[in-house]
Design a protein around this motif. Structure first.
Motif, short mmCIF file in Angstrom:
data_model
loop_
_atom_site.label_atom_id
_atom_site.label_comp_id
_atom_site.label_asym_id
_atom_site.label_seq_id
_atom_site.Cartn_x
_atom_site.Cartn_y
_atom_site.Cartn_z
N TYR A 46 0.81 -1.22 0.00
CA TYR A 46 0.00 0.00 0.00
C TYR A 46 0.85 1.27 0.00
CZ TYR A 46 -4.02 2.88 1.60
OH TYR A 46 -5.02 3.80 1.73
N TRP A 47 2.17 1.10 0.04
CA TRP A 47 3.05 2.23 0.30
C TRP A 47 2.95 3.32 -0.76
CZ3 TRP A 47 4.93 3.72 4.60
CH2 TRP A 47 5.95 4.66 4.64
N GLU A 48 3.04 2.95 -2.04
CA GLU A 48 2.97 3.96 -3.11
C GLU A 48 1.61 4.64 -3.13
OE1 GLU A 48 4.14 2.58 -6.93
OE2 GLU A 48 6.06 1.75 -6.24
N GLU A 49 0.56 3.84 -2.98
CA GLU A 49 -0.80 4.41 -2.97
C GLU A 49 -0.99 5.35 -1.78
OE1 GLU A 49 -5.45 2.88 -2.88
OE2 GLU A 49 -3.81 1.45 -3.21
N ASN A 51 1.35 7.14 -0.21
CA ASN A 51 2.06 8.39 -0.48
C ASN A 51 1.28 9.28 -1.45
OD1 ASN A 51 5.11 8.80 0.54
ND2 ASN A 51 4.66 6.61 0.42
N LYS A 52 0.69 8.67 -2.46
CA LYS A 52 -0.12 9.45 -3.41
C LYS A 52 -1.34 10.05 -2.72
CE LYS A 52 1.23 6.81 -7.54
NZ LYS A 52 0.77 5.87 -8.60
N LYS A 53 -1.95 9.26 -1.84
CA LYS A 53 -3.13 9.74 -1.12
C LYS A 53 -2.79 10.92 -0.23
CE LYS A 53 -7.53 8.92 -0.29
NZ LYS A 53 -8.53 8.91 -1.38
N GLU A 55 -0.25 13.02 -0.63
CA GLU A 55 0.04 14.16 -1.49
C GLU A 55 -1.24 14.81 -2.00
OE1 GLU A 55 2.54 12.83 -4.62
OE2 GLU A 55 4.29 12.47 -3.33
N GLU A 56 -2.24 13.98 -2.24
CA GLU A 56 -3.51 14.48 -2.79
C GLU A 56 -4.32 15.26 -1.76
OE1 GLU A 56 -7.83 12.61 -4.06
OE2 GLU A 56 -6.05 11.33 -4.14
N GLN A 58 -3.32 16.04 1.53
CA GLN A 58 -2.48 16.83 2.43
C GLN A 58 -3.02 16.88 3.86
OE1 GLN A 58 -1.73 20.67 0.67
NE2 GLN A 58 -0.66 19.79 -1.08
N HIS A 95 6.32 14.34 4.14
CA HIS A 95 5.05 15.07 3.97
C HIS A 95 4.77 16.07 5.09
CE1 HIS A 95 3.96 12.38 0.66
NE2 HIS A 95 4.31 11.37 1.42
#
Length: 217
Positions: A46-49, A51-53, A55-56, A58, A95
């Motif tokens: 789930y790590w990449e998802e 990080n994207k979440k 970033e989206e 915040q 983040h």
């Protein structure tokens, strides 16, 4: 961002509805900022998802509930758990967010005062954390809970005191009842005699080396 991997999502929603119903305007507007995915796989998947979440949306706070279901590694292995904690620290630093990780205690700790050694598994958890808050049910009152900061990296020792909380069973919110004596709420093993309950033989014998049984009674 609340990462629930323990409760069934419907059960989680029921609890959230009860809690959110007790929040009145204008504070209820903040509920729009609460995000809880309905599926949270292990961190490695789930790590990449994740990080994207982050970033989206915040967020200012990410809550992981709980650590046990967040990985497939050996929980008592310091090397494995050090890697997990480094992931959390990297996430925090990248983040600029706060991370709250919910973790369980070892079996039998209901008989002990709250401290970092109560945590289940590796010892690295307490060392890598900025703060550790221990939480337990009161043995003397089912409606009460104890909370105690057992580690505060950026705070004084004056803050490391146990506090008593009341849990509202309908709204699922806690009310702070103030500082508490931890020992008044710890379960006692069967047969345990507290120091305060022991006989003070020094006051009985005084200066005498020998007393008759009738004198002791």
């Amino acid at each position: 961002l609340y990462l629930n991997n323990e409760l069934a999502f419907n059960d989680f929603l029921e609890r959230f509805k009860k809690m959110s119903g007790a929040i009145l305007p204008p504070y209820s507007l903040a509920l729009d900022n609460f995000v809880a995915p309905d599926n949270v796989p292990p961190l490695n998947d789930y790590w990449e998802e994740l990080n994207k979440k982050i970033e989206e949306i915040q967020p200012v706070l990410v809550v992981l509930d709980c650590l046990y279901f967040a990985h497939d590694k050996k929980e008592s292995d310091n090397s494995d758990m050090r890697e997990i904690m480094r992931q959390f620290l990297a996430l925090r630093n990248l983040h600029h967010i706060a991370i709250l990780v919910v973790h369980h205690t070892k079996k039998g700790t209901r008989y002990e005062k709250m401290h970092n050694d109560n945590m289940r598994g590796a010892s690295v958890f307490g060392g890598a954390s900025d703060c550790v808050f221990s939480f337990k049910r009161s043995a003397s009152d089912e409606t009460k809970r104890l909370i105690k900061p057992t580690k505060i990296r950026h705070g004084s020792d004056d803050l490391r005191k146990a506090r008593l909380l009341y849990l509202d069973p309908e709204k699922l919110w806690f009310r702070d009842l103030g500082e508490a004596k931890e020992e008044d709420h710890i379960e006692r093993p069967a047969g345990l005699i507290l120091p305060s309950e022991c006989i003070d033989f020094a006051s009985i014998f005084r200066e005498d080396k020998i007393l008759a049984r009738k004198d002791i009674l």
